[in-house]
Design an enzyme around this catalytic site. Structure first.
Site, PDB file in Angstrom:
ATOM      1  N   THR A  18       0.830  -1.207   0.000  1.00  0.00           N
ATOM      2  CA  THR A  18       0.000   0.000   0.000  1.00  0.00           C
ATOM      3  C   THR A  18       0.863   1.255   0.000  1.00  0.00           C
ATOM      4  OG1 THR A  18      -1.563  -1.236   1.389  1.00  0.00           O
ATOM      5  CG2 THR A  18      -1.949   1.117   1.164  1.00  0.00           C
ATOM      6  N   ARG A  22       7.761  -2.773   2.779  1.00  0.00           N
ATOM      7  CA  ARG A  22       7.900  -2.893   4.238  1.00  0.00           C
ATOM      8  C   ARG A  22       8.212  -4.326   4.617  1.00  0.00           C
ATOM      9  NH1 ARG A  22       3.195   0.973   6.791  1.00  0.00           N
ATOM     10  NH2 ARG A  22       3.633   2.558   5.240  1.00  0.00           N
ATOM     11  N   SER A 113       6.371   3.755   8.638  1.00  0.00           N
ATOM     12  CA  SER A 113       5.226   4.524   9.122  1.00  0.00           C
ATOM     13  C   SER A 113       4.774   4.150  10.530  1.00  0.00           C
ATOM     14  CB  SER A 113       4.101   4.391   8.108  1.00  0.00           C
ATOM     15  OG  SER A 113       3.062   5.244   8.439  1.00  0.00           O
ATOM     16  N   HIS A 114       3.533   3.650  10.642  1.00  0.00           N
ATOM     17  CA  HIS A 114       2.976   3.373  11.969  1.00  0.00           C
ATOM     18  C   HIS A 114       3.484   2.050  12.548  1.00  0.00           C
ATOM     19  CE1 HIS A 114       0.565   1.475   8.911  1.00  0.00           C
ATOM     20  NE2 HIS A 114       0.177   0.585   9.805  1.00  0.00           N
ATOM     21  N   LYS A 126       9.952   3.924   0.590  1.00  0.00           N
ATOM     22  CA  LYS A 126       9.036   4.206  -0.513  1.00  0.00           C
ATOM     23  C   LYS A 126       9.619   5.283  -1.399  1.00  0.00           C
ATOM     24  CE  LYS A 126       6.134   7.089   2.418  1.00  0.00           C
ATOM     25  NZ  LYS A 126       4.800   7.610   2.649  1.00  0.00           N
ATOM     26  N   ASP A 277       1.853   9.841  13.570  1.00  0.00           N
ATOM     27  CA  ASP A 277       2.480   8.518  13.524  1.00  0.00           C
ATOM     28  C   ASP A 277       3.977   8.593  13.232  1.00  0.00           C
ATOM     29  OD1 ASP A 277       2.311   9.261  10.860  1.00  0.00           O
ATOM     30  OD2 ASP A 277       2.032   7.193  10.169  1.00  0.00           O
ATOM     31  N   ASP A 279       5.972   8.458  10.623  1.00  0.00           N
ATOM     32  CA  ASP A 279       6.508   9.342   9.584  1.00  0.00           C
ATOM     33  C   ASP A 279       5.722  10.640   9.436  1.00  0.00           C
ATOM     34  OD1 ASP A 279       4.342   7.893   8.613  1.00  0.00           O
ATOM     35  OD2 ASP A 279       5.059   7.953   6.539  1.00  0.00           O
ATOM     36  N   ASP A 281       2.495  11.367   8.816  1.00  0.00           N
ATOM     37  CA  ASP A 281       1.417  11.623   7.858  1.00  0.00           C
ATOM     38  C   ASP A 281       0.022  11.326   8.409  1.00  0.00           C
ATOM     39  OD1 ASP A 281       1.814   8.899   7.800  1.00  0.00           O
ATOM     40  OD2 ASP A 281       2.103   8.746   5.631  1.00  0.00           O
ATOM     41  N   ARG A 282      -0.042  10.685   9.578  1.00  0.00           N
ATOM     42  CA  ARG A 282      -1.371  10.405  10.155  1.00  0.00           C
ATOM     43  C   ARG A 282      -1.684  11.378  11.282  1.00  0.00           C
ATOM     44  NH1 ARG A 282      -2.606   4.003  10.439  1.00  0.00           N
ATOM     45  NH2 ARG A 282      -1.726   3.493   8.407  1.00  0.00           N
ATOM     46  N   THR A 344      -7.604   2.146  -1.257  1.00  0.00           N
ATOM     47  CA  THR A 344      -6.786   2.498  -0.098  1.00  0.00           C
ATOM     48  C   THR A 344      -5.355   2.839  -0.519  1.00  0.00           C
ATOM     49  OG1 THR A 344      -8.106   1.154   1.376  1.00  0.00           O
ATOM     50  CG2 THR A 344      -5.819   1.527   2.021  1.00  0.00           C
ATOM     51  N   GLU A 363      -8.477   9.337   4.509  1.00  0.00           N
ATOM     52  CA  GLU A 363      -8.671   7.908   4.685  1.00  0.00           C
ATOM     53  C   GLU A 363      -9.123   7.639   6.117  1.00  0.00           C
ATOM     54  OE1 GLU A 363      -5.967   5.210   2.259  1.00  0.00           O
ATOM     55  OE2 GLU A 363      -4.559   6.582   3.180  1.00  0.00           O
ATOM     56  N   GLU A 364      -9.860   6.572   6.283  1.00  0.00           N
ATOM     57  CA  GLU A 364     -10.354   6.204   7.610  1.00  0.00           C
ATOM     58  C   GLU A 364      -9.220   5.874   8.579  1.00  0.00           C
ATOM     59  OE1 GLU A 364      -9.638   2.908   8.546  1.00  0.00           O
ATOM     60  OE2 GLU A 364      -8.768   2.646   6.551  1.00  0.00           O
ATOM     61  N   SER A 365      -8.033   5.599   8.040  1.00  0.00           N
ATOM     62  CA  SER A 365      -6.905   5.186   8.863  1.00  0.00           C
ATOM     63  C   SER A 365      -6.160   6.383   9.459  1.00  0.00           C
ATOM     64  CB  SER A 365      -5.947   4.352   8.013  1.00  0.00           C
ATOM     65  OG  SER A 365      -5.585   5.069   6.848  1.00  0.00           O
ATOM     66  N   LYS A 376      -0.583  12.446   2.767  1.00  0.00           N
ATOM     67  CA  LYS A 376      -1.395  12.844   3.903  1.00  0.00           C
ATOM     68  C   LYS A 376      -0.473  13.558   4.887  1.00  0.00           C
ATOM     69  CE  LYS A 376      -1.410   8.110   5.871  1.00  0.00           C
ATOM     70  NZ  LYS A 376      -0.874   7.228   4.804  1.00  0.00           N
ATOM     71  N   ARG A 496      -8.838  -6.599   7.616  1.00  0.00           N
ATOM     72  CA  ARG A 496      -9.535  -5.406   8.100  1.00  0.00           C
ATOM     73  C   ARG A 496     -11.009  -5.515   7.724  1.00  0.00           C
ATOM     74  NH1 ARG A 496      -5.131  -2.634   9.583  1.00  0.00           N
ATOM     75  NH2 ARG A 496      -3.475  -2.075   8.117  1.00  0.00           N
TER      76      ARG A 496
HETATM   77  C1  VG1 Z   1      -2.819   1.248   5.808  1.00  0.00           C
HETATM   78  C2  VG1 Z   1      -4.074   2.087   5.810  1.00  0.00           C
HETATM   79  C3  VG1 Z   1      -4.109   2.980   4.587  1.00  0.00           C
HETATM   80  C4  VG1 Z   1      -2.829   3.826   4.550  1.00  0.00           C
HETATM   81  C5  VG1 Z   1      -1.606   2.933   4.617  1.00  0.00           C
HETATM   82  C6  VG1 Z   1      -0.331   3.724   4.719  1.00  0.00           C
HETATM   83  O1  VG1 Z   1      -2.798   0.407   4.676  1.00  0.00           O
HETATM   84  O2  VG1 Z   1      -5.226   1.270   5.847  1.00  0.00           O
HETATM   85  O3  VG1 Z   1      -5.260   3.768   4.618  1.00  0.00           O
HETATM   86  O4  VG1 Z   1      -2.787   4.588   3.373  1.00  0.00           O
HETATM   87  O5  VG1 Z   1      -1.681   2.098   5.771  1.00  0.00           O
HETATM   88  O6  VG1 Z   1      -0.354   4.566   5.828  1.00  0.00           O
HETATM   89  P1  VG1 Z   1      -3.208  -1.145   4.752  1.00  0.00           P
HETATM   90  O7  VG1 Z   1      -2.947  -1.681   3.378  1.00  0.00           O
HETATM   91  O8  VG1 Z   1      -2.393  -1.752   5.818  1.00  0.00           O
HETATM   92  O9  VG1 Z   1      -4.661  -1.155   5.113  1.00  0.00           O
HETATM   93  V1  VG1 Z   1       1.088   4.947   6.609  1.00  0.00           V
HETATM   94  O10 VG1 Z   1       0.800   6.192   7.627  1.00  0.00           O
HETATM   95  O11 VG1 Z   1       1.411   3.459   7.369  1.00  0.00           O
HETATM   96  O12 VG1 Z   1       2.183   5.176   5.420  1.00  0.00           O
HETATM   97 CO    CO Z   2       2.466   7.083   8.191  1.00  0.00          CO
END
Ligand code: VG1
Ligand code: CO
Length: 543
Positions: A18, A22, A113-114, A126, A277, A279, A281-282, A344, A363-365, A376, A496
């Site tokens: 996504t 990773r 990221s998270h 990335k 988070d 990096d 972006d959240r 997503t 995004e919902e995340s 983001k 999910r």
């Molecule tokens: C998750 C989230 C998605 C987000 C992605 C990257 O992806 O659901 O909305 O864009 O993380 O976010 P997935 O495929 O695990 O559902 V970040 O802040 O981790 O770069």
């Molecule tokens: Co992130």
């Protein structure tokens, strides 16, 4: 400049998900692993000779090593310049801005990221393109294909760059500029938001807590919130980036930012709480006694954006990822502007933003952003909230309630089942796909399935198609269940399940979310057989 060609053999597992590649950190620490991936990316690029490459990172374990490697490979391949944040620190939205601001060719962001960081946690890379956004699927597919056949990479033998000193150095013939990671980003924020109004709000006693979660936003939040906007020292906590995020999980949700949530629900709650988070972006937004779901936050920010100077002229359109609730759709409808539903991942918003068809995306995340960058942006969302609070002079709770009273409330939750056996998870999804044709028209406990499909996105800008983006089951009363497998996990599969139910403007807005969605939660299990197949009695994370 002595360029060396090193022979290598492909790794079979370098498929970007996504948001980039990773893996567990030890996977990235294997000899040639970073080298192969970075060279594969460069092999898929055209016209970069002499151009600028930006390198950002969230400060996690192994960032320093990977940054030095990427610099040497960039020099060997003929980039003219690398811009890198001091100490290797540059948030994802910060990197996006630097790429755009300095018209760089592209950039690498080193982050998972998270996901947690450390020698036994996760690492990631990335690539972002010249518009500042994540490489589109066309490029990530080409990169993966290249990784499966790569047999050499180019590197120069040069001393390590001193990442601690701002200024210009050289790697072979290539210039390396170590930059202040915050300055340009902070200046951009000043053009978008009413800093004097927010500063006046802090000066009048408004209290806030920002949890940087030991991740990349610490330096940004200290400078912008405390130094520039005058929030009291101590407003920002966990503000020094650490290679393992203080041993924590830099995911700003109600599980990993529980202390912040408890503070905001407690007797001595400040007016406003926020977190970001790994990096940057959240965003997590919590008012005193009021958690704001990311889907609601998107809708609210879109509806109120014109209160901020950067959006005073109104917004062109809104885009949301498919599993995100339809709360924003109601705002777009009322404003008479375009609304788009994308798969997503932020990479799908880039074309819409570039074409000027949307201004705000989410995004919902816990990801929200706008056309100011192509990622983001956690702090951007926090600052827009602050701008709205300063302009409306109401509490978060009052603003949220007012929104529901106008547009209705989309009760929304996401249930994650982490580290499920990948074979079981894939079978569950395949079996769901097999059921789709027969589901429409079927009645369950009084609700009838209106549609059931596997989401396919048709990009209205470049005409590309992305299939199999998540299973949607919609019911006649407007409620919805979505199932998809995560593309960011590093162990097994994460299932999910996204659940949503609409309550009209005059309806009940004070139900507990899990209770409000109780029937749908049961139905989601019944249709997919989650408990039976996975052996799990409850989700690992509920957001
Ligand atoms: C998750 C989230 C998605 C987000 C992605 C990257 O992806 O659901 O909305 O864009 O993380 O976010 P997935 O495929 O695990 O559902 V970040 O802040 O981790 O770069
Ligand atoms: Co992130």
């Amino acid at each position: 400049m002595a360029v060396t060609t090193i022979n290598t053999t492909p790794f079979a597992d370098q498929k970007p998900g996504t948001s980039g590649l990773r893996k567990r950190t030890p996977v990235f620490m294997q000899a040639n692993y970073v080298e192969n991936f970075v060279q594969a990316v460069i092999d898929c690029l055209d016209g970069f000779k002499g151009k600028t490459l930006v390198i950002g990172g969230d400060g996690r374990y192994h960032n320093d090593v990977a940054i030095q490697t990427i610099i040497r490979i960039a020099a060997a391949n003929g980039f003219g310049k690398v811009m890198v944040g001091q100490g290797g620190i540059l948030s994802t939205p910060g990197t996006s801005h630097i790429i755009r601001h300095y018209k760089a060719f592209g950039g690498f962001v080193l982050s998972a990221s998270h996901n947690p960081g450390g020698p036994n946690a996760d690492f990631g890379i990335k690539y972002n393109v010249g518009n500042g956004g994540p490489a589109p699927e066309k490029i990530t597919d080409a990169v993966f294909a290249r990784t499966t056949v790569i047999d050499r990479y180019l590197i120069v033998d040069a001393p390590a760059i001193d990442l601690g000193s701002i200024g210009t150095q050289k790697c072979g013939d290539m210039i390396v500029e170590v930059i202040d990671p915050v300055a340009d980003y902070a200046a951009l924020m000043q053009t978008l938001f009413d800093f004097p109004a927010i500063a006046a709000m802090f000066a009048s006693g408004f209290r806030m807590r920002f949890d940087a979660m030991h991740a990349v936003t610490g330096p940004y939040a200290h400078r912008i919130l405390e130094d520039m906007l005058g929030a009291p020292k101590g407003t920002v906590i966990n503000g020094t980036p650490s290679p393992d995020f203080g041993g924590g999980h830099p995911d700003p949700n109600l599980v990993y930012a529980k202390d912040l949530y408890d503070l905001l629900m407690g007797p001595d709650a400040p007016d406003f709480g926020a977190a970001s988070d790994g990096d940057g972006d959240r965003n997590l937004i919590i008012g005193r006694n009021r958690f704001v779901t990311p889907s609601d936050s998107l809708a609210l920010l879109a509806a109120n954006a014109p209160l901020a100077p950067g959006y005073a002229g109104g917004i062109a359109g809104i885009a949301r990822s498919m599993p995100t609730s339809a709360a924003a759709d109601r705002v777009a409808e009322k404003l008479g502007i375009e609304m788009h539903e994308t798969p997503t991942g932020w990479k799908f918003f880039g074309n819409l933003l570039d074409a000027g068809r949307v201004t705000i995306c989410g995004e919902e995340s816990a990801g929200t952003g706008s056309n100011h960058v192509r990622e983001k942006d956690g702090l951007w969302a926090v600052l827009l909230w602050l701008n709205i609070l300063a302009a409306r002079k109401q509490s978060v709770d009052e603003i949220v309630r007012d929104h529901w009273a106008t547009y209705g409330r989309n009760y929304y939750t996401r249930h994650d089942y982490d580290e499920v056996d990948a074979t079981i998870a894939n079978m569950l999804m395949d079996d769901l796909r097999g059921q789709l044709a027969g589901l429409a028209g079927k009645a369950f406990d009084g609700v009838t399935v209106a549609y059931a499909d596997d989401f396919t996105y048709h990009d209205p800008v470049d005409g590309s198609t992305s299939a199999k983006q998540g299973i949607r089951i919609g019911f006649s009363d407007g409620s919805r269940i979505v199932y998809r497998l995560s593309g960011t996990g590093t162990v097994g599969a994460t299932l999910r399940v996204y659940l949503e139910r609409y309550e009209p403007a005059h309806g009940q807005h004070d139900l507990d979310t899990q209770s409000a969605l109780f029937v749908l939660i049961g139905l989601a299990d019944r249709i997919a057989g989650i408990r039976e197949r996975t052996g799990r009695t409850e989700p690992s994370v509920i957001t």
